[in-house]
Design an enzyme around this catalytic site. Structure first.
Site: not given
Lengths: 67, 264
Positions: B102, B163, B189-190, B211-212
């Site tokens: 990535k 995040g 993301a997001g 992830n987050t």
């Protein structure tokens, strides 16, 4: 011999060392790491025959959690 | 649905949810959340080894053996093409010649917004060196197409800032990217909660990387399970083809004839 490892200056008694010697000294033998010597990757299979030079800059990395 | 695989760089994956391994309380929670997510591809970061670390200290790899998961090493924290390329060369050595990576090259530490100029430069070098590059980028359709043209195997636009959990801020741009790029498009993301994941999949995204949204939930393992279902539900809804929207006109679901007689 003086080496820069991960940005920090380290002194080692021997005047001549291979990468394998260093890995063993740092207790990293068998650990999943990768090493860059002065910006060039040193393949794991070549540690035993790779000589370290005084002043070498080494990056020793591993995998950590990340996104 | 058994044959509806995600195909990246010629490899098939049953799960369309890719997850990060950062920000968890400990490795046990990391493993439990990833198991609940059903993810087969997990991202990892490459960082300096702690010299002088105790020999027996557990590592991420003990909890997520590379034999069970496809590792996706990232270039998080890199701000130049050179640093990103060096990081992934180290990752390939670390992971025994593993080529799937990535790429992300950041432009600013506050927003973590991608620097697409450096990203394209890094992608060119990596593709030349036979890496399979899944690339994090902005939701600019022109840049997305250029990244495909230089040989990236998956385009991964942000839905909102890394995040941030702000969700899908520009579904229209994502739609344009999905419609113009031939390689898989994954939102990276997001995403903040399950409905965000479902919306991205309903748009036609091939998958989602997060992830987050999982690690930052009050109960990460339960959220991982929710995300698995949301990605599957969104994918099925996309494949099923939603009904057309009828603006300002209702349409009853029950028969309009056979009503009982009205008593005056």
């Amino acid at each position: 011999m003086q080496l820069w490892i991960n940005g920090k200056q380290n002194n080692f008694a021997p005047a001549s060392m291979t990468m394998a010697d260093l890995v063993s000294t740092l207790a990293l033998t068998g650990k999943r790491i990768a090493i860059e010597q002065n910006g060039e990757i040193v393949p794991r299979g070549l540690y035993a025959e790779t000589m370290l030079q005084d002043g070498d800059r080494l990056e020793i990395v591993g995998a950590v959690g990340g996104g | 649905m058994t044959t509806d695989n995600l195909i990246v760089a010629g490899k098939h994956y049953r799960s369309r949810l890719l997850v990060g391994t950062g920000k968890y309380k400990d490795f046990t929670e990391t493993r439990a959340a990833i198991d609940a997510s059903g993810a087969e591809i997990v991202t990892v970061a490459i960082r300096r080894t702690n010299i002088g670390q105790k020999a027996g200290e557990p590592s991420l790899l003990d909890y997520l053996p590379p034999s069970e998961f496809t590792y996706l090493p990232n270039t998080a924290g890199c701000y130049t093409a050179d640093d990103a390329v060096r990081t992934l060369r180290l990752a390939r050595e670390l992971l025994d010649g593993h080529n799937l990576v990535k790429l992300e090259v950041l432009g600013d530490p506050h927003t973590l917004y991608p620097n697409v100029i450096e990203t394209i430069a890094a992608a060119k070098t990596l593709v030349k060196e036979s890496f399979d590059v899944m690339v994090y980028t902005s939701d600019d359709p022109i840049i997305a197409k250029q990244l495909e043209d230089v040989g990236c195997c998956a385009i991964m636009p942000l839905a909102s800032l890394i995040g941030s959990g702000m969700g899908i801020l520009n579904p229209w741009n994502l739609q344009i990217i999905i419609d113009t790029v031939k390689v898989p498009v994954l939102v990276d993301a997001g995403v903040g909660t399950a409905s965000d994941a479902a919306i991205a999949m309903e748009l036609g995204c091939a998958g989602i990387l997060m992830n987050t949204a999982i690690a930052g939930a009050q109960n990460p393992v339960l959220m991982a399970s929710a995300m698995k279902k949301a990605v599957e539900a969104g994918r099925e809804a996309y494949l099923a083809g939603r009904m057309p929207k009828k603006l300002y006109s209702a349409s009853p679901s029950s028969p309009t004839s056979g009503m009982i007689e009205r008593i005056d």
